[in-house]
Design an enzyme around this catalytic site. Structure first.
Site, PDB file in Angstrom:
ATOM      1  N   ASP A 502       0.841  -1.196   0.000  1.00  0.00           N
ATOM      2  CA  ASP A 502       0.000   0.000   0.000  1.00  0.00           C
ATOM      3  C   ASP A 502       0.880   1.252   0.000  1.00  0.00           C
ATOM      4  O   ASP A 502       2.034   1.239   0.408  1.00  0.00           O
ATOM      5  CB  ASP A 502      -0.891   0.000   1.242  1.00  0.00           C
ATOM      6  CG  ASP A 502      -2.198   0.743   1.033  1.00  0.00           C
ATOM      7  OD1 ASP A 502      -2.261   1.576   0.113  1.00  0.00           O
ATOM      8  OD2 ASP A 502      -3.152   0.487   1.783  1.00  0.00           O
ATOM      9  N   GLU A 505       2.999   5.390  -3.735  1.00  0.00           N
ATOM     10  CA  GLU A 505       3.152   6.581  -4.584  1.00  0.00           C
ATOM     11  C   GLU A 505       4.510   7.259  -4.414  1.00  0.00           C
ATOM     12  O   GLU A 505       5.067   7.648  -5.453  1.00  0.00           O
ATOM     13  CB  GLU A 505       2.026   7.592  -4.312  1.00  0.00           C
ATOM     14  CG  GLU A 505       0.642   7.118  -4.626  1.00  0.00           C
ATOM     15  CD  GLU A 505       0.034   6.249  -3.530  1.00  0.00           C
ATOM     16  OE1 GLU A 505       0.533   6.298  -2.385  1.00  0.00           O
ATOM     17  OE2 GLU A 505      -0.915   5.514  -3.827  1.00  0.00           O
ATOM     18  N   ASP A 571      -8.367   4.394  -3.284  1.00  0.00           N
ATOM     19  CA  ASP A 571      -9.488   4.540  -2.348  1.00  0.00           C
ATOM     20  C   ASP A 571     -10.651   5.298  -2.988  1.00  0.00           C
ATOM     21  O   ASP A 571     -10.960   6.436  -2.621  1.00  0.00           O
ATOM     22  CB  ASP A 571      -9.015   5.261  -1.092  1.00  0.00           C
ATOM     23  CG  ASP A 571      -7.906   4.511  -0.388  1.00  0.00           C
ATOM     24  OD1 ASP A 571      -7.773   3.297  -0.613  1.00  0.00           O
ATOM     25  OD2 ASP A 571      -7.159   5.140   0.382  1.00  0.00           O
TER      26      ASP A 571
END
Length: 876
Positions: A502, A505, A571
């Site tokens: 997760d 980025e 998300d």
């Protein structure tokens, strides 16, 4: 002048001497090498490298500049020994390969043409520069845009399918993924080889607003009562009413499609609506929690007509800027903030499939996942302890809901920390937990971030972090190796099968001026995810060589497909609009050359309890349940099939009986399609095919397909449409040339037309192309479950058909050394016969274990046959 590779050392030496001694007739000095040439312009060196017959690498650098010292993270293909030819005149140099021509004029502008002289793409000197004055961009290269559609560039939530003329910022965010690779319907692709923030088609025009409305309020943090600050839920905006609204009028001078870019370029934001309307028509509309800094939209406008433009920028503390491109923009432009040189690759192919195949030769192919990865993934935010996870796994099996994987999301770590460490109060025995899951024929995936807030782990594994953040400096080779070791010790050595990477980025590095092990972060900010996944893949393959790697990750970059990774769309919010946006987002992601992608079925933020006021309760709200149903259908035909939701219990029985029935139907269908899916996965690995593609991938010359964003191909033969509106029970679909069979009814439709078809809530429009052999397996509870039921081969007549069935051990990398078997299926429309023959590989011994098939001709009879290894002809 010809330059040919030979096996004679003497010939090579003589050829090199001749080339070095020849006088160039071109206006500028040319230096030739084994794989290309360098042109000395007045102030610029242009190097053109022939990587292979279809791939050309161009580098332009100012004379006296220092070339980059950054590693090449992306390309893996060394220049090949291919034949190429150079012709010169005073004004033009032409390089020809067996696939294309590269034509350079005396100004240094390069054209790319087919061998029969058709234009592929051409540079233009407009908006092309290296280190210009008074600009935030260091390098920029523009190309002329032709009569084409453009796809790829990653994943974006604008709902836009065709990127021609559209401005986008290529920068990593939650929900948005930057992959600087573009594919054209004309038969070429461009990989922009720059790792910094890059603007694509940055507009030069600005809409002026006269006044500023009330600015946004300060974000406040709400800490949940249990003390666990789950960040996605912790931020709120006081008075979330409309703020920061400006209005003006705009009178276009040209008629046509205008493309817009809204910039809110500060240090990031959490939430607050971004909305641009033109005459009350929303062309940009973002309202999710994680907000990027730029937003794209487009609208057809008429010259001379005055339009009301409203720009709402609620979540930011700055007014924001609204830019636009006019309909005559006619350029494709890459502009990067950092870089010493213009650096790009042109990739040629007769169609998008060939372009992507060549691109994967350049950047790497995707390995096979274990067969279980193509099954159903049960995931939620979150299971709170060991017993809760196991109880739900048991109940799924007891209820006979097929699935292969269960997922532990975050906060399994000790309170007050963040890192891959099990909290013994909640997970007293992870080894026993995994053992029980394995006994249930299940695999466990666990969420891990490249962000560590755990002093003991940081010290134990010596994890240097990027300054001003908690993210590990993955660009440091030693750090990346120790990061893998930390994960392996806590996860793989306890039997965990895969990692959910997760936040890759990475979202938490706000200051781009800080340094990394290889230089300023702003120079390498986009491939962070690539390096995290590389560390995981290379570490796990080395330590567990017989277990196929599967990583789920929230970001991606060019070349990531070679590291056993699947990206997901972040998300996203449960709304009909954002659901529809997922389809275009996923299709452009796969067109960027990365085949594996997924999304949170039902959306991440689902109801009012999870910061989504759209729905009051996800378990009883009829509109949400319908949205979940339609989203579930899309998930069935996505490369990876996975449900997820914030503060949700996503198990399918927790909703109404109608939803559970439909969900079961589509889970069963997914597993029945497993022979088709797994065989298509083999084509991904061996031939760089794609599993989920837009219609233009297969029909690039049919302009009717170019803008379609609610239909897709699943594999080579299945065309699926999706309903993205509430209470809609029919759908208009476009059927390309040919004949198409309704999968549910076998009704035949003639192509080359649009047609409205039924779309009841328990079905989604699903059509099979005439000339298809579709293998259908039995209903099973998990992907590798043994069964005596035969495989069904459904023949959809109307054209000749072929299909290659693929078999291996479903788990290891032994297929790389030949441990697999192919079965070649071939249907003749003229003879009405099916041929079954052995293909490559000796994994299966058909003489000892014959394979039984039920062969069914759609609209005709069926028969049962046995294949024992010798060629078999079945008359239909």
């Amino acid at each position: 002048m010809n330059y040919f590779k030979t096996i004679s050392i003497c010939s090579l030496f003589l050829c090199a001497m001749l080339l070095a001694g020849c006088q160039s007739s071109f206006k500028h000095k040319i230096e030739k090498s084994e794989h290309g040439l360098t042109i000395h312009q007045d102030s610029t060196l242009i190097t053109i490298e022939v990587v292979n017959a279809s791939i050309i690498h161009v580098n332009k650098i100012k004379i006296g500049s220092t070339p980059t010292e950054l590693p090449d993270y992306v390309t893996v293909l060394e220049p090949q020994d291919v034949t190429w030819d150079v012709k010169e005149s005073s004004d033009v140099v032409t390089i020809s390969t067996d696939a294309l021509q590269v034509i350079v004029n005396s100004k240094g502008i390069i054209e790319y043409k087919t061998l029969d002289n058709k234009n592929l793409v051409s540079e233009t000197d407009e908006l092309t520069y290296i280190h210009p004055k008074d600009t935030v961009h260091s390098v920029s290269q523009a190309f002329e845009a032709g009569d084409e559609a453009l796809y790829g560039l990653g994943q974006f939530q604008s709902g836009i399918m065709n990127w021609k003329h559209v401005p986008i910022r290529l920068q990593q965010y939650n929900q948005e993924i930057a992959v600087p690779f573009l594919v054209s319907t004309k038969g070429y692709g461009i990989y922009w080889h720059n790792y910094s923030l890059t603007d694509f088609n940055l507009p030069q025009n600005k809409i002026e607003f006269k006044s500023t409305g009330e600015m946004a309020t300060t974000e406040t943090v709400v800490v949940p009562e249990d003390g666990e600050k789950e960040n996605v839920a912790a931020y709120a905006v006081k008075e979330a009413a409309e703020k920061n609204i400006r209005e003006t009028t705009f009178t276009p001078s040209n008629t046509g499609e205008y493309t817009f870019l809204a910039l809110s370029d500060n240090d990031g934001r959490m939430r607050g609506e971004i909305k641009v309307t033109i005459d009350d028509d929303p062309i940009i509309n973002y309202s999710t929690i994680w907000m990027p800094r730029r937003y794209s939209g487009k609208k057809y406008l008429e010259a001379g007509k005055t339009y009301k433009v409203v720009f709402q920028n609620t979540g930011a503390k700055i007014p924001g800027t609204l830019l636009y491109n006019t309909p005559d923009y006619n350029k494709t432009v890459f502009s990067s903030t950092r870089g010493h040189a213009i650096d790009y690759y042109v990739v040629q192919g007769d169609n998008p499939a060939e372009v992507i195949s060549e691109y994967q030769k350049l950047t790497g192919t995707a390995p096979m996942f274990a067969k279980s990865a193509y099954g159903f993934w049960q995931c939620r935010e979150r299971y709170h302890n060991q017993e809760e996870l196991l109880a739900n796994a048991r109940e799924m099996r007891e209820r006979k809901i097929p699935f292969d994987n269960i997922v532990q999301d975050w906060f399994y770590w000790p309170k007050g920390t963040k890192g891959p460490e099990w909290d013994p109060a909640k997970y007293p025995d992870p080894d026993a937990m995994v053992d029980e899951l394995k006994a249930l024929n299940l695999k466990l995936m666990v969420s891990v971030w490249p962000e560590v807030k755990n002093q003991a782990l940081e010290a134990k594994y010596n994890l240097d972090k990027i300054e001003s953040s908690n993210y590990v400096d993955i660009y440091d080779k030693g750090v990346s190796e120790r990061f893998y070791r930390m994960l392996s010790d806590s996860m793989f050595h306890k039997g965990v099968s895969s990692i959910w990477l997760d936040g890759t980025e990475p979202e938490g590095v706000f200051n781009t001026k800080v340094n990394t092990a290889v230089g300023p972060y702003e120079s390498v900010q986009n491939p962070y995810s690539l390096e995290v996944n590389r560390a995981m893949y290379e570490g796990r393959r080395a330590e567990f060589p017989n277990e196929r790697v599967f990583n789920l990750t929230r970001s991606a970059y060019a070349g990531q497909q070679r590291y056993g990774a699947t990206s997901w769309s972040g998300d996203v919010e449960a709304s009909w609009e954002q659901f529809s946006e997922q389809i275009a987002a996923g299709l452009n992601f796969t067109m960027a050359g990365i085949p594996y992608w997924t999304h949170d079925i039902g959306g991440f933020f689902r109801d009012s309890k999870s910061i989504n006021p759209e729905f009051d309760s996800q378990y009883t709200n009829p509109e949400f349940i319908e949205l979940l149903t339609r989203w579930f259908q899309f998930g069935t035909f996505s490369p990876i099939f996975r449900i997820h939701g914030y503060v949700s219990e996503t198990e399918i029985w927790r909703y109404d009986a109608a939803f559970e029935s439909t969900a079961r139907k589509f889970i069963d269908l997914r597993y029945q399609l497993m022979p088709y899916i797994y065989s298509q996965a083999w084509q991904i690995t061996t031939n760089s095919k794609q599993l989920m593609t837009p219609l233009a991938y297969h029909y690039p010359n049919d302009k009717n397909t170019w803008e379609i964003k609610d239909q897709l191909f699943f594999g080579e033969s299945l065309m699926v449409g999706f309903v993205t509106e509430y209470e809609k029970r029919q759908k208009e679909m476009y059927f390309p040339k040919g004949e198409w069979y309704n999968f549910w009814t076998n009704e035949k439709i003639h192509g080359g037309t649009r047609k409205t078809v039924k779309a009841e809530l328990n079905e989604t429009p699903l059509f099979v192309k005439a000339g298809t052999i579709l293998p259908i397996g039995p209903k099973v509870q998990y992907a590798t479950q043994k069964t005596d039921e035969p495989l069904r081969l459904k023949i959809y007549p109307g054209a000749d058909a072929t299909f290659t069935l693929y078999f291996d051990d479903s788990e290891t990398y032994d297929y790389e050394t030949g441990e697999y078997s192919e079965l070649k299926l071939s249907y003749s429309e003229a003879q009405k016969t099916l041929q079954i023959t052995k293909g490559n590989g000796e994994y299966l011994e058909y003489s000892k274990t014959p394979m039984t098939f039920v062969v069914e001709m759609i609209g005709g009879a069926q028969q049962t046959v046995s294949f024992e290894g010798s060629d078999l002809e079945v008359k239909l």
